[in-house]
Design an enzyme around this catalytic site. Structure first.
Site: not given
Length: 299
Positions: A146-147
């Site tokens: 996600h990051e």
């Protein structure tokens, strides 16, 4: 409506960043000019104000990631001590086609993470110790993906600049309040029944009230759709939507607020660090909806 390509999304994020900086510069100049007028600083004050705005914009663009990391007490993750974390970050970055970002750790029991930087070549990922303790490898991989997606999509520059600017807005509010009570300088209106002081008092009170709202609006300008996009992109990078879905479920069940955070940096994290659901001006979609969307994805 046709879908935008990755390159179009990246270009849009860069344009929004520059637009945001220009808009904020105009607002900052208007506020600063009032101080110049009130304290009768003349041309010297205007020149110093212009220099300050240029310098602050440079700091916001070039150093905002370092400011964001320092503000939450993040430290570099030792590769030997955090070998698994470094390994996952390297794997996901390779799968996403970007350089491995710098890896940082926050001593914090709340499970959370964020990415910062100005582009994929100058980026960092930070995770809390609570996240490492709570997640298995698949869940941690989902969070990192996600990051990494925020980095790949070039969300990080706008998100980090907004954090630094929001911090300055809070600082300006404090300066305005102090100047109201301390009465710094001499107003050119003092001769006329202290009208200048009264004006400053009124403006200071108004600004102290609306400053937190400005921060909330700025944070909400970081579209909730960015979080949905990062969830989906991350799932496709690692070919597994369930790791992140499971991680979000654990994160959502942890309700204790983070010890070190502020309104200025809250939007950077994968989940609301205050441990509460926000409805108005929320920058994060409901975790339940994010989990539902992830589980509906087909790889």
């Amino acid at each position: 409506m046709s879908r935008k390509t990755l390159y179009e999304l990246q270009a849009e994020n860069v344009r929004k960043t520059y637009l945001f900086i220009v808009t904020f510069s105009l607002i900052l100049f208007a506020i600063g000019y009032f101080f110049v007028w009130y304290f009768n600083w003349g041309l010297t004050g205007i020149v110093l104000l212009a220099i300050f705005i240029v310098l602050y914009n440079w700091i916001a663009y070039e150093q905002s990631d370092k400011i964001a990391l320092a503000s939450v007490g993040a430290i570099p993750a030792n590769p030997e001590e955090y070998y698994v974390l470094h390994n996952i970050v390297e794997e996901v970055a390779l799968a996403a086609g970007i350089p491995k970002p710098n890896v940082y750790i926050m001593e914090e029991s709340q499970p959370n993470a964020f990415a910062t930087g100005k582009d994929p070549k100058h980026a960092s990922v930070c995770v809390t110790t609570g996240l490492l303790q709570m997640m298995n490898r698949e869940e941690l991989q989902g969070v990192i993906a996600h990051e990494i997606s925020h980095i790949r999509n070039r969300d990080i520059l706008l998100m980090t600049v907004v954090a630094v600017v929001a911090g300055l807005i809070i600082l300006l509010r404090d300066v305005m309040l102090r100047s109201m009570w301390w009465g710094m300088g001499e107003s050119r209106r003092r001769d006329k029944n202290d009208n200048g002081a009264i004006i400053l008092l009124i403006i200071g009170l108004i600004f102290s009230i609306i400053a937190p709202l400005i921060v909330l609006i700025i944070r909400s300008a970081i579209s909730r759709q960015r979080e949905y996009l990062a969830d989906a992109t991350g799932a496709y990078i690692v070919r597994d939507p369930y790791g992140l879905a499971s991680a979000l479920e654990k994160i959502g069940n942890y309700t204790r607020p983070m010890r070190v955070t502020s309104d200025a940096t809250a939007h950077l994290f994968i989940s609301n660090p205050f441990g509460r659901a926000e409805k108005l001006f929320a920058t994060h979609p409901p975790i339940e909806e994010r989990i539902k969307r992830l589980k509906s994805l087909t790889m």
